[in-house]
Design a protein around this motif. Structure first.
Motif, PDB file in Angstrom:
ATOM      1  N   VAL A  42      50.437  36.580  34.629  1.00 17.55           N
ATOM      2  CA  VAL A  42      49.126  36.014  34.973  1.00 17.55           C
ATOM      3  C   VAL A  42      48.874  36.094  36.472  1.00 17.55           C
ATOM      4  O   VAL A  42      47.773  36.472  36.918  1.00 17.55           O
ATOM      5  N   ALA A  43      49.880  35.751  37.282  1.00 13.69           N
ATOM      6  CA  ALA A  43      49.713  35.802  38.738  1.00 13.69           C
ATOM      7  C   ALA A  43      49.387  37.220  39.201  1.00 13.69           C
ATOM      8  O   ALA A  43      48.515  37.423  40.058  1.00 13.69           O
ATOM      9  N   ALA A  44      50.077  38.204  38.639  1.00 13.16           N
ATOM     10  CA  ALA A  44      49.843  39.595  39.024  1.00 13.16           C
ATOM     11  C   ALA A  44      48.428  40.033  38.665  1.00 13.16           C
ATOM     12  O   ALA A  44      47.747  40.697  39.464  1.00 13.16           O
ATOM     13  N   LEU A  45      47.972  39.668  37.478  1.00 15.26           N
ATOM     14  CA  LEU A  45      46.632  40.078  37.048  1.00 15.26           C
ATOM     15  C   LEU A  45      45.544  39.371  37.849  1.00 15.26           C
ATOM     16  O   LEU A  45      44.510  39.971  38.178  1.00 15.26           O
ATOM     17  N   ILE A  46      45.772  38.106  38.182  1.00 16.73           N
ATOM     18  CA  ILE A  46      44.776  37.379  38.981  1.00 16.73           C
ATOM     19  C   ILE A  46      44.650  37.989  40.369  1.00 16.73           C
ATOM     20  O   ILE A  46      43.539  38.250  40.860  1.00 16.73           O
ATOM     21  N   LEU A  47      45.782  38.221  41.029  1.00 20.55           N
ATOM     22  CA  LEU A  47      45.725  38.789  42.374  1.00 20.55           C
ATOM     23  C   LEU A  47      45.191  40.224  42.366  1.00 20.55           C
ATOM     24  O   LEU A  47      44.480  40.635  43.282  1.00 20.55           O
ATOM     25  N   ALA A  48      45.531  40.978  41.314  1.00 16.53           N
ATOM     26  CA  ALA A  48      44.990  42.333  41.204  1.00 16.53           C
ATOM     27  C   ALA A  48      43.473  42.307  41.065  1.00 16.53           C
ATOM     28  O   ALA A  48      42.770  43.146  41.625  1.00 16.53           O
ATOM     29  N   SER A  49      42.973  41.326  40.316  1.00 10.55           N
ATOM     30  CA  SER A  49      41.521  41.216  40.136  1.00 10.55           C
ATOM     31  C   SER A  49      40.828  40.815  41.432  1.00 10.55           C
ATOM     32  O   SER A  49      39.677  41.195  41.678  1.00 10.55           O
ATOM     33  N   LEU A  50      41.537  40.057  42.284  1.00  7.54           N
ATOM     34  CA  LEU A  50      40.946  39.655  43.567  1.00  7.54           C
ATOM     35  C   LEU A  50      40.965  40.798  44.577  1.00  7.54           C
ATOM     36  O   LEU A  50      40.013  40.975  45.340  1.00  7.54           O
ATOM     37  N   LEU A  51      42.040  41.581  44.571  1.00 14.13           N
ATOM     38  CA  LEU A  51      42.178  42.652  45.548  1.00 14.13           C
ATOM     39  C   LEU A  51      41.471  43.936  45.125  1.00 14.13           C
ATOM     40  O   LEU A  51      41.061  44.731  45.958  1.00 14.13           O
ATOM     41  N   ARG A  52      41.357  44.147  43.810  1.00 12.47           N
ATOM     42  CA  ARG A  52      40.713  45.350  43.292  1.00 12.47           C
ATOM     43  C   ARG A  52      39.657  44.963  42.249  1.00 12.47           C
ATOM     44  O   ARG A  52      39.737  45.346  41.097  1.00 12.47           O
ATOM     45  N   PRO A  53      38.638  44.177  42.638  1.00 13.82           N
ATOM     46  CA  PRO A  53      37.675  43.654  41.651  1.00 13.82           C
ATOM     47  C   PRO A  53      36.912  44.732  40.898  1.00 13.82           C
ATOM     48  O   PRO A  53      36.633  44.592  39.721  1.00 13.82           O
ATOM     49  N   ILE A  54      36.574  45.834  41.579  1.00 11.41           N
ATOM     50  CA  ILE A  54      35.799  46.876  40.909  1.00 11.41           C
ATOM     51  C   ILE A  54      36.633  47.553  39.831  1.00 11.41           C
ATOM     52  O   ILE A  54      36.133  47.921  38.763  1.00 11.41           O
ATOM     53  N   VAL A  55      37.918  47.706  40.079  1.00 10.31           N
ATOM     54  CA  VAL A  55      38.801  48.332  39.104  1.00 10.31           C
ATOM     55  C   VAL A  55      38.980  47.437  37.888  1.00 10.31           C
ATOM     56  O   VAL A  55      39.050  47.888  36.746  1.00 10.31           O
ATOM     57  N   ILE A  56      39.073  46.131  38.109  1.00 13.07           N
ATOM     58  CA  ILE A  56      39.414  45.187  37.049  1.00 13.07           C
ATOM     59  C   ILE A  56      38.214  44.785  36.196  1.00 13.07           C
ATOM     60  O   ILE A  56      38.338  44.599  34.991  1.00 13.07           O
ATOM     61  N   GLU A  57      37.036  44.665  36.802  1.00 15.56           N
ATOM     62  CA  GLU A  57      35.924  44.017  36.104  1.00 15.56           C
ATOM     63  C   GLU A  57      35.504  44.746  34.833  1.00 15.56           C
ATOM     64  O   GLU A  57      35.035  44.126  33.879  1.00 15.56           O
TER      65      GLU A  57
END
Length: 364
Positions: free
Chosen positions: A77-92
């Motif tokens: 969960v921590a990895a996915l949350i931080l990834a979404s914050l640092l790479r929002p366009i990739v994750i959304e």
């Protein structure tokens, strides 16, 4: 061949983009968080009594903290949350699929943890697993049967539920020896990651598998024999559910029974182990899900005289071979297959070496 050409040969469509960096970052962060968090979880578990007592299923001879699944879940969960914050366009673009799988996984982590500490009826656990599988169906992320019959939608639901519930329990039933379930989950996650990375439609699976693979490797750093913490039902359910869900993510269409062969091969060892255990226990008139016993494949290898370490590595090897065949059937290029297998071997070897060095430093 320059660096970008190498990345393209590995199936990365846009080496100059940030998508592949997000995957690498997610893996590394999940590995680091899980590895560093487990000692704290272990200390707290020992203080409050979250531990498995020696029984007919497990091989430990003294109480062993069973809260490792919480650290695994936190790492993912921590990895996915931080990834979404640092790479929002990739994750959304894949957020809905990721969240639906995390929701089902979260439910099973909670149920598994309660079962670890207090015990829950097998029927309640089964119903919870079915509910989690239906979340995938509701999000249109399950198996799609296309036989051209009026009952195709119903058959799709049944196939999805059977697959998810079956794999979830298969990983859980394998978790009876140090390093086994974690190693098998790591190998499978990395192999599925190599396949899903080739298809833009499986971006959600790619991110989840990167996080799961990193968490599994971080957990193995503390779980390879002699283990001082186990994942418990919470961790085994989470691994099983996410692997089952990601292996069919991306609209797996089933027109013949042979379409299910590649997903089964990725998880062949848990499937075979659980199948032979179910058959043997049913023939003995026992409940396969609630009856403990030393009738798994790792028990048979131990009975032949192999140590826990050699048994785990042997079964890791069999898992690797099955995943190699599965990648071949999925049409992966030789360089992708060889790079994936080499990465798996190097990362597992480094983790085992670190664990052995740590054990040796603490020996009198």
């Amino acid at each position: 061949m320059n660096f970008y050409d190498l990345l393209r040969s590995l199936g990365i469509a846009d080496p100059s983009g940030t998508g592949w960096l997000a995957v690498v970052f997610t893996f590394a962060l999940a590995w680091g968080v899980t590895w560093r968090f487990i000692p704290s979880v272990r200390s707290f578990a020992l203080r409050v009594g979250w531990a498995d007592q020696p029984n007919a299923r497990r091989l430990n001879r003294e109480p062993l903290p069973n809260a490792g699944g919480l650290a695994i879940y936190a790492g993912v969960v921590a990895a996915l949350i931080l990834a979404s914050l640092l790479r929002p366009i990739v994750i959304e673009g894949v957020l809905a699929e990721v969240l639906s799988i995390l929701l089902g996984g979260s439910i099973l982590v909670l149920v598994g943890f309660i079962d670890d500490q207090f015990g829950l009826p097998p029927l309640f656990r089964l119903l919870t697993q079915i509910l989690s599988a239906l979340l995938l169906v509701a999000n249109h992320s399950g198996i799609e049967a296309t036989f051209g019959t009026p009952i195709d939608p119903l058959f799709s639901v049944v196939l999805t539920v059977l697959w998810v519930v079956g794999i979830t329990n298969a990983i859980n039933l394998m978790d009876g020896m140090d390093g086994l379930a974690g190693g098998v989950s790591f190998i499978t996650a990395m192999s599925l990651l190599a396949v899903s990375a080739q298809f833009p439609s499986r971006a959600a699976a790619t991110l989840l598998l990167a996080a799961l693979g990193g968490a599994a490797l971080g957990f193995l750093r503390h779980n390879f024999h002699p283990s001082h913490i186990i994942m418990g039902d919470a961790g085994a359910y989470f691994f099983g559910y996410v692997l089952a869900a990601t292996s069919i993510l991306g609209n797996l269409k089933v027109t013949t029974v042979f379409a299910l062969v590649p997903p089964v091969l990725f998880l062949l060892l848990p499937v075979l182990d659980t199948t032979q255990v179910f058959i043997r226990r049913l023939m003995a008139g026992k409940n396969p899900l609630s009856t403990p016993g030393k009738d798994h494949l790792h028990h048979r290898l131990l009975a032949l005289g192999l140590s826990q370490r050699r048994t785990a590595i042997t079964l890791w090897g069999l898992t690797g071979v099955a995943n190699w065949v599965a990648m071949k059937l999925q049409g992966m290029t030789p360089i992708v297959i060889h790079a994936t297998m080499a990465s798996i071997v190097m990362l597992l070897s480094f983790t085992v070496w670190q664990r052995m060095r740590n054990v040796a430093s603490k020996s009198p």
